[in-house]
Every structure is written in C-alpha cells, then in structure tokens.
Design a protein around this motif. Sequence first.
Motif, PDB file in Angstrom:
ATOM      1  N   ALA A   1       0.852  -1.190   0.000  1.00 45.62           N
ATOM      2  CA  ALA A   1       0.000   0.000   0.000  1.00 45.62           C
ATOM      3  C   ALA A   1       0.881   1.231   0.000  1.00 45.62           C
ATOM      4  CB  ALA A   1      -0.936   0.021   1.211  1.00 45.62           C
ATOM      5  N   ASP A   2       0.266   2.377  -0.296  1.00 42.27           N
ATOM      6  CA  ASP A   2       0.983   3.646  -0.198  1.00 42.27           C
ATOM      7  C   ASP A   2       1.066   4.134   1.248  1.00 42.27           C
ATOM      8  OD1 ASP A   2       1.536   3.930  -2.931  1.00 42.27           O
ATOM      9  OD2 ASP A   2      -0.449   4.771  -3.320  1.00 42.27           O
ATOM     10  N   GLY A   3       0.161   3.638   2.095  1.00 42.80           N
ATOM     11  CA  GLY A   3       0.185   4.052   3.493  1.00 42.80           C
ATOM     12  C   GLY A   3      -0.889   3.328   4.281  1.00 42.80           C
ATOM     13  N   ILE A   4      -0.899   3.577   5.585  1.00 43.20           N
ATOM     14  CA  ILE A   4      -1.914   3.002   6.480  1.00 43.20           C
ATOM     15  C   ILE A   4      -2.666   4.132   7.169  1.00 43.20           C
ATOM     16  CG2 ILE A   4      -2.391   1.567   8.498  1.00 43.20           C
ATOM     17  CD1 ILE A   4       0.061  -0.058   7.907  1.00 43.20           C
ATOM     18  N   GLU A   5      -3.987   4.044   7.142  1.00 47.29           N
ATOM     19  CA  GLU A   5      -4.848   4.922   7.920  1.00 47.29           C
ATOM     20  C   GLU A   5      -5.249   4.176   9.188  1.00 47.29           C
ATOM     21  OE1 GLU A   5      -5.610   7.980   7.468  1.00 47.29           O
ATOM     22  OE2 GLU A   5      -5.616   8.475   5.326  1.00 47.29           O
ATOM     23  N   PHE A   6      -4.784   4.681  10.326  1.00 47.10           N
ATOM     24  CA  PHE A   6      -5.164   4.095  11.607  1.00 47.10           C
ATOM     25  C   PHE A   6      -6.400   4.828  12.117  1.00 47.10           C
ATOM     26  CE2 PHE A   6      -0.636   3.079  11.255  1.00 47.10           C
ATOM     27  CZ  PHE A   6      -0.647   1.723  11.583  1.00 47.10           C
TER      28      PHE A   6
ATOM     29  N   PHE B   1       4.718  13.415  -6.934  1.00 46.52           N
ATOM     30  CA  PHE B   1       5.766  12.749  -6.156  1.00 46.52           C
ATOM     31  C   PHE B   1       5.403  12.973  -4.697  1.00 46.52           C
ATOM     32  CE2 PHE B   1       9.592  11.750  -3.982  1.00 46.52           C
ATOM     33  CZ  PHE B   1      10.231  10.807  -4.758  1.00 46.52           C
ATOM     34  N   GLU B   2       5.001  11.893  -4.024  1.00 48.75           N
ATOM     35  CA  GLU B   2       4.443  12.024  -2.680  1.00 48.75           C
ATOM     36  C   GLU B   2       5.517  11.831  -1.621  1.00 48.75           C
ATOM     37  OE1 GLU B   2       0.654  10.128  -0.290  1.00 48.75           O
ATOM     38  OE2 GLU B   2       0.553  10.478  -2.452  1.00 48.75           O
ATOM     39  N   ARG B   3       5.548  12.745  -0.685  1.00 53.58           N
ATOM     40  CA  ARG B   3       6.468  12.664   0.445  1.00 53.58           C
ATOM     41  C   ARG B   3       6.266  11.343   1.200  1.00 53.58           C
ATOM     42  NH1 ARG B   3       5.266  16.622   5.470  1.00 53.58           N
ATOM     43  NH2 ARG B   3       3.287  15.565   5.094  1.00 53.58           N
ATOM     44  N   GLY B   4       7.365  10.622   1.431  1.00 49.93           N
ATOM     45  CA  GLY B   4       7.290   9.391   2.199  1.00 49.93           C
ATOM     46  C   GLY B   4       6.836   8.190   1.407  1.00 49.93           C
TER      47      GLY B   4
ATOM     48  N   GLY C   1       6.860   8.406  -2.718  1.00 54.52           N
ATOM     49  CA  GLY C   1       7.372   8.470  -4.076  1.00 54.52           C
ATOM     50  C   GLY C   1       6.261   8.700  -5.073  1.00 54.52           C
ATOM     51  N   PRO C   2       6.457   8.353  -6.341  1.00 57.01           N
ATOM     52  CA  PRO C   2       5.413   8.568  -7.348  1.00 57.01           C
ATOM     53  C   PRO C   2       4.153   7.772  -7.006  1.00 57.01           C
ATOM     54  CG  PRO C   2       7.528   8.149  -8.396  1.00 57.01           C
ATOM     55  CD  PRO C   2       7.705   7.839  -6.938  1.00 57.01           C
ATOM     56  N   THR C   3       3.004   8.426  -7.071  1.00 61.36           N
ATOM     57  CA  THR C   3       1.731   7.750  -6.849  1.00 61.36           C
ATOM     58  C   THR C   3       0.784   8.078  -8.004  1.00 61.36           C
ATOM     59  OG1 THR C   3       0.924   9.594  -5.492  1.00 61.36           O
ATOM     60  CG2 THR C   3       1.920   7.735  -4.331  1.00 61.36           C
TER      61      THR C   3
ATOM     62  N   THR D   1     -11.685  19.895 -13.550  1.00 64.15           N
ATOM     63  CA  THR D   1     -11.394  18.470 -13.618  1.00 64.15           C
ATOM     64  C   THR D   1      -9.879  18.337 -13.572  1.00 64.15           C
ATOM     65  OG1 THR D   1     -13.359  17.961 -14.920  1.00 64.15           O
ATOM     66  CG2 THR D   1     -11.562  16.370 -14.986  1.00 64.15           C
ATOM     67  N   ALA D   2      -9.375  17.599 -12.589  1.00 62.76           N
ATOM     68  CA  ALA D   2      -7.932  17.425 -12.410  1.00 62.76           C
ATOM     69  C   ALA D   2      -7.602  15.959 -12.647  1.00 62.76           C
ATOM     70  CB  ALA D   2      -7.513  17.855 -11.003  1.00 62.76           C
ATOM     71  N   ILE D   3      -6.752  15.700 -13.650  1.00 61.21           N
ATOM     72  CA  ILE D   3      -6.510  14.334 -14.106  1.00 61.21           C
ATOM     73  C   ILE D   3      -5.108  13.879 -13.711  1.00 61.21           C
ATOM     74  CG2 ILE D   3      -6.513  12.782 -16.080  1.00 61.21           C
ATOM     75  CD1 ILE D   3      -8.159  14.956 -17.562  1.00 61.21           C
ATOM     76  N   ALA D   4      -5.041  12.855 -12.887  1.00 60.02           N
ATOM     77  CA  ALA D   4      -3.780  12.201 -12.551  1.00 60.02           C
ATOM     78  C   ALA D   4      -3.715  10.866 -13.285  1.00 60.02           C
ATOM     79  CB  ALA D   4      -3.680  11.993 -11.046  1.00 60.02           C
ATOM     80  N   GLU D   5      -2.634  10.127 -13.102  1.00 59.59           N
ATOM     81  CA  GLU D   5      -2.499   8.845 -13.804  1.00 59.59           C
ATOM     82  C   GLU D   5      -3.627   7.890 -13.443  1.00 59.59           C
ATOM     83  OE1 GLU D   5       1.986   7.675 -14.633  1.00 59.59           O
ATOM     84  OE2 GLU D   5       1.750   8.363 -12.567  1.00 59.59           O
TER      85      GLU D   5
END
Length: 267
Positions: A42-47, A199-202, A204-206, A231-235
């Motif tokens: 995963a890119d991260g964990i939400e606790f 480029f996401e802190r902690g 990398g590319p997401t 409308t904002a388009i990411a990958e």
Amino acid sequence: MIPFVKAHACGNDFLIIDEPLAQRRHADLARKLCARNASVGADGIEFLDRKPNGEFFLRLFNADGSEAELSGNGTRCVAAWLASSEGKRDVALGTHGGLRTCHVVEAADPVYLIESEMGVPRVMQRTIVIPGVGDVPGAMVNVGNPHFVLFVDTDDFSAHGHSWQELGAQISTSPLFPHGTNVEFVRVLSPSKIAFRIFERGCGPTTSSGTGTCASSAAAMVLRGVDRELTAIAEGGPQRTVWKSNDAAMQLTGPAEIICRGEVNGL
C-alpha cells in the motif's frame, strides 16, 4: 493477526486498521505491511481511532514509516469503508491536518463516489533553488499538508531537463523543506481541465493524491486564472475540485473502492 481493510482512490491505495490493534507500532507496521513485494502492499496506512463520544480520528503513516498530516484520498477510503460497513453516508474525520467531512454522493458497493470538504488552501508563489538544476519557479501550497507545485508544458511532465520523478525526489527531500514536501507537476489543458503528476512525500510517485489534486487546482486557479470548478486528471483518473473563492473551503469529489478485507501477521 491484525485485521485490515484495503481500499484505493484512483489507484492510490491504503490499508485501514483500527487504532487499538496498532499497539503504538504505527511506523513499524507501515514499513512492514506496505511493502509491495513482501506483504500486503500500500501507499500508506490509515489508523482509525474511534473515540468514546462517537467521533473518529485518523493517523496516516506513509509506506516509509513517516507520519503525515493527512491524505485526501486516504480519508475518502476510510469514508467509503464506514459507508460500506456501517452505512454512514456523512462522516466527519479528524486528522492532524484538520477536520475533513465526507458525503457519499453515489454508492454501488464496493465503489463509492464521495465529496469531501478539504479546508481552505493557502497558495504562495515562490522560486526555489535546487542544486544541479537551478531556479525552479512554482508555488508552495498548504491544504493541511505541504505541497510544492510546478507548472510544465511537456507531454511527459519533465521540467528543467529532468524527469518529473527525478526532480520530484530532489524537491521533496530538499533542505528547503525541513519536514519534506509533496510535489506536483501541472499542465493546464484548458480553462476547466488540468493534468498532473505526483511525487508524494514518504512514498514516491503515486497514481493519485487527494490533497495533491487540491493543491494543483488551487495553484492553477490562483496563478493561472483557470476556472473555479476543475477536472484534475492524474495517472489514476480524474477528480473534481470546486473552490468558490480564496477564503472558502475547497470541495473534492472522487471515487473510492473497497478492495478486500483480511488478516495479516503484524509481528
């Protein structure tokens, strides 16, 4: 064994774990469980911390074990999970970046379309100097967490002779940002549409970022004069932003999907 839920928003994926199960091992669990080839990934964990008064609070830990103020996409994933598991159509989620309220616009379990109130963005135009690159004009944007936004006109989002991934890594960890920063590379496609890379802190590319979507949109609205509805388009796909005025809260609308539930060895 630790029960978890996995969800994603435009490919930006998160694990959701109830706070008591973490036993204060947030960073260790994030590094272990987010590993792409050796664990769940995963890119991260939400606790998720459920307060006695019924309120919710989220702590976000990135894949590298660092703690971030919040994630717009991660918050939306948690809102989708609470809608799926508990039928909550409207939920307020506390974060270290401020309270975020989410409303389920459409539900077709396991996919949810969610509108989130993302707070009031703060945009400050700034040129930074990166060794080996030189002057890099852009904007510092705060949407509860830090971002640096660059505008580009290249099809591959490269800038200043470097790929966006390479330059993003340099900027994200630059001493100019003692706590690091997220970095977005933005192309204005039309008055009502932008495309960007993150480029996401902690991490990398997401493929996507909720706060990155908001930061990119806010910078384009303030500095490029685009429409206040974008409308904002990411990958990972498009999201919708609405920012009626500079002192209003920005609204972010996008999908979130529950991928699976399971248990994992947390030792």
